[in-house]
Design a protein around this motif. Structure first.
Motif, PDB file in Angstrom:
ATOM      1  N   ARG A   1      14.754  36.134 -85.187  1.00  0.00           N
ATOM      2  CA  ARG A   1      13.525  35.408 -84.872  1.00  0.00           C
ATOM      3  C   ARG A   1      13.130  35.589 -83.407  1.00  0.00           C
ATOM      4  NH1 ARG A   1      14.749  30.744 -82.176  1.00  0.00           N
ATOM      5  NH2 ARG A   1      16.904  29.994 -82.319  1.00  0.00           N
ATOM      6  N   ASN A   2      14.107  36.000 -82.563  1.00  0.00           N
ATOM      7  CA  ASN A   2      13.785  36.187 -81.148  1.00  0.00           C
ATOM      8  C   ASN A   2      13.898  37.629 -80.667  1.00  0.00           C
ATOM      9  OD1 ASN A   2      16.504  36.631 -81.031  1.00  0.00           O
ATOM     10  ND2 ASN A   2      16.994  34.937 -79.662  1.00  0.00           N
ATOM     11  N   ALA A   3      13.909  38.619 -81.585  1.00  0.00           N
ATOM     12  CA  ALA A   3      14.091  40.000 -81.127  1.00  0.00           C
ATOM     13  C   ALA A   3      13.422  41.036 -82.034  1.00  0.00           C
ATOM     14  CB  ALA A   3      15.577  40.315 -80.994  1.00  0.00           C
ATOM     15  N   LEU A   4      12.814  42.050 -81.398  1.00  0.00           N
ATOM     16  CA  LEU A   4      12.280  43.240 -82.058  1.00  0.00           C
ATOM     17  C   LEU A   4      12.956  44.451 -81.426  1.00  0.00           C
ATOM     18  CD1 LEU A   4       8.432  42.469 -81.770  1.00  0.00           C
ATOM     19  CD2 LEU A   4       9.842  42.115 -83.803  1.00  0.00           C
ATOM     20  N   VAL A   5      13.383  45.418 -82.214  1.00  0.00           N
ATOM     21  CA  VAL A   5      14.043  46.599 -81.658  1.00  0.00           C
ATOM     22  C   VAL A   5      13.246  47.853 -81.977  1.00  0.00           C
ATOM     23  CG1 VAL A   5      16.323  45.530 -81.854  1.00  0.00           C
ATOM     24  CG2 VAL A   5      15.506  47.035 -83.668  1.00  0.00           C
TER      25      VAL A   5
ATOM     26  N   ALA B   1      31.629  37.389 -88.789  1.00  0.00           N
ATOM     27  CA  ALA B   1      30.433  37.459 -89.631  1.00  0.00           C
ATOM     28  C   ALA B   1      29.145  37.674 -88.852  1.00  0.00           C
ATOM     29  CB  ALA B   1      30.323  36.181 -90.460  1.00  0.00           C
ATOM     30  N   ALA B   2      29.248  38.131 -87.612  1.00  0.00           N
ATOM     31  CA  ALA B   2      28.050  38.360 -86.802  1.00  0.00           C
ATOM     32  C   ALA B   2      27.818  39.862 -86.623  1.00  0.00           C
ATOM     33  CB  ALA B   2      28.191  37.684 -85.447  1.00  0.00           C
ATOM     34  N   TYR B   3      26.573  40.234 -86.423  1.00  0.00           N
ATOM     35  CA  TYR B   3      26.223  41.653 -86.269  1.00  0.00           C
ATOM     36  C   TYR B   3      25.262  41.830 -85.104  1.00  0.00           C
ATOM     37  CZ  TYR B   3      28.116  42.139 -90.990  1.00  0.00           C
ATOM     38  OH  TYR B   3      28.935  42.118 -92.096  1.00  0.00           O
ATOM     39  N   ARG B   4      25.363  43.001 -84.487  1.00  0.00           N
ATOM     40  CA  ARG B   4      24.436  43.382 -83.430  1.00  0.00           C
ATOM     41  C   ARG B   4      23.833  44.746 -83.730  1.00  0.00           C
ATOM     42  NH1 ARG B   4      24.039  40.603 -78.825  1.00  0.00           N
ATOM     43  NH2 ARG B   4      25.641  39.047 -78.322  1.00  0.00           N
ATOM     44  N   VAL B   5      22.675  45.009 -83.120  1.00  0.00           N
ATOM     45  CA  VAL B   5      22.042  46.317 -83.235  1.00  0.00           C
ATOM     46  C   VAL B   5      22.693  47.273 -82.239  1.00  0.00           C
ATOM     47  CG1 VAL B   5      19.886  47.590 -82.983  1.00  0.00           C
ATOM     48  CG2 VAL B   5      19.861  45.279 -83.910  1.00  0.00           C
ATOM     49  N   ARG B   6      22.928  48.495 -82.665  1.00  0.00           N
ATOM     50  CA  ARG B   6      23.389  49.539 -81.756  1.00  0.00           C
ATOM     51  C   ARG B   6      22.199  50.417 -81.391  1.00  0.00           C
ATOM     52  NH1 ARG B   6      26.911  51.598 -84.731  1.00  0.00           N
ATOM     53  NH2 ARG B   6      26.086  53.691 -85.177  1.00  0.00           N
ATOM     54  N   LEU B   7      21.884  50.461 -80.097  1.00  0.00           N
ATOM     55  CA  LEU B   7      20.712  51.186 -79.607  1.00  0.00           C
ATOM     56  C   LEU B   7      21.129  52.286 -78.638  1.00  0.00           C
ATOM     57  CD1 LEU B   7      18.378  48.137 -78.862  1.00  0.00           C
ATOM     58  CD2 LEU B   7      18.041  49.811 -80.673  1.00  0.00           C
ATOM     59  N   HIS B   8      20.484  53.418 -78.747  1.00  0.00           N
ATOM     60  CA  HIS B   8      20.764  54.533 -77.843  1.00  0.00           C
ATOM     61  C   HIS B   8      20.478  54.134 -76.396  1.00  0.00           C
ATOM     62  CE1 HIS B   8      21.051  58.622 -76.355  1.00  0.00           C
ATOM     63  NE2 HIS B   8      19.885  58.462 -75.754  1.00  0.00           N
ATOM     64  N   GLY B   9      21.434  54.390 -75.510  1.00  0.00           N
ATOM     65  CA  GLY B   9      21.238  54.115 -74.102  1.00  0.00           C
ATOM     66  C   GLY B   9      21.463  52.680 -73.686  1.00  0.00           C
TER      67      GLY B   9
ATOM     68  N   SER C   1      20.080  38.521 -87.300  1.00  0.00           N
ATOM     69  CA  SER C   1      20.238  37.315 -88.109  1.00  0.00           C
ATOM     70  C   SER C   1      20.555  37.699 -89.551  1.00  0.00           C
ATOM     71  CB  SER C   1      18.964  36.466 -88.060  1.00  0.00           C
ATOM     72  OG  SER C   1      17.911  37.124 -88.750  1.00  0.00           O
ATOM     73  N   ARG C   2      21.173  36.811 -90.287  1.00  0.00           N
ATOM     74  CA  ARG C   2      21.481  37.074 -91.701  1.00  0.00           C
ATOM     75  C   ARG C   2      20.210  37.338 -92.496  1.00  0.00           C
ATOM     76  NH1 ARG C   2      26.130  32.717 -93.578  1.00  0.00           N
ATOM     77  NH2 ARG C   2      27.787  33.409 -92.126  1.00  0.00           N
ATOM     78  N   ARG C   3      19.151  36.644 -92.147  1.00  0.00           N
ATOM     79  CA  ARG C   3      17.888  36.802 -92.856  1.00  0.00           C
ATOM     80  C   ARG C   3      17.356  38.227 -92.744  1.00  0.00           C
ATOM     81  NH1 ARG C   3      12.215  33.906 -91.027  1.00  0.00           N
ATOM     82  NH2 ARG C   3      10.857  34.996 -92.506  1.00  0.00           N
ATOM     83  N   HIS C   4      17.510  38.859 -91.574  1.00  0.00           N
ATOM     84  CA  HIS C   4      16.923  40.176 -91.337  1.00  0.00           C
ATOM     85  C   HIS C   4      17.903  41.323 -91.560  1.00  0.00           C
ATOM     86  CE1 HIS C   4      14.120  37.526 -89.069  1.00  0.00           C
ATOM     87  NE2 HIS C   4      13.227  38.383 -89.518  1.00  0.00           N
TER      88      HIS C   4
END
Length: 248
Positions: A199-203, A217-225, A233-236
């Protein structure tokens, strides 16, 4: 770099000229007190850059910038004004800088340092971008707030946007920059380039590399650089996995 000063206040022109004289490879080639004089001086000396006041008698600085954008080659424009509410309109003319009066030496130096790294062809290309180009699709650049004042940030450099209370920031290789826009507005405009992961992030899809587990049970986005991306979030999570599968 050849600079034309345009301001209806003589003291403001004197201060700007004095500060510019302290910078390397900058030459003030003319001055004007209004738009009419500025057009005449532009024809005479063909400067690379205008340091341009916005609020002047007669034609405003923003109107003048639009007129000058019709020239070939067009000059680059750096606005200076006592009022920050003109920022969005100013950058819609594709100005390359925006300074608040009284002009501060370090911020003026930062703007012209950035301009000095562009060659004449690049300055002209940026200055002659039209409002019609802007209307054809999502913006190519964002108006952001930084320690150096207001400036332009290429959308292509943004890794992700995130919201923290009332503030929205764009994260890029040089750090973070504040925006005067909501995350929803950014999502609507850049839906083909960015995907919501929380709800607070766009990648940025261009830099999206994968998903990594954090803890149980948590996840993060892996981004180049980027050493660390925003949390998912679980929803997304299902939609993001689907986008990654589609991307691969």
């Amino acid at each position: 770099m050849r600079v034309l000063l345009v301001d209806d206040e003589p003291l403001a022109r004197q201060r700007a000229a004095r500060l510019l004289a302290e910078l390397d490879d900058i030459v003030v080639v003319g001055e004007a007190a209004n738009a009419e004089q500025a057009l005449s001086e532009f024809e005479r000396c063909r400067p690379d850059v205008l340091l341009l006041d916005i609020s002047m008698p007669g034609m405003s600085g923003i109107e003048l910038a639009k007129r000058l954008g019709e020239y070939e080659p067009a000059p680059a424009v750096v606005f200076c004004t006592a009022y920050d509410e003109y920022a969005v309109a100013a950058f819609e003319t594709h100005a390359l800088g925006y300074l608040l009066k009284p002009i501060q030496r370090d911020k003026l130096a930062a703007v012209f340092s950035r301009l000095s790294r562009l060659n004449q062809a690049q300055l002209s290309a940026l200055a002659t971008m039209t409002a019609e180009d802007h209307d054809r699709g999502p913006r190519q650049q964002l108006c952001v707030n930084s320690a150096q004042g207001m400036s332009l940030l290429p959308v292509s450099a943004v890794r992700y946007f995130y919201a923290d209370n009332k503030y929205v920031s764009a994260v890029h290789p040089e750090g973070e920059s504040l925006l005067d826009e909501s995350l929803k507005e950014l999502e609507d405009e850049f839906s083909e380039q960015f995907v919501r992961v929380h709800r607070n992030a766009l990648v940025s899809l261009a830099y999206l590399q994968g998903i990594e587990r954090v803890g149980v049970a948590a996840y993060r986005v892996r981004l180049h650089g980027m050493a660390e991306g925003p949390q998912i979030s679980r929803r997304h999570l299902p939609a993001l996995r689907a986008r990654l599968n589609k991307k691969s």
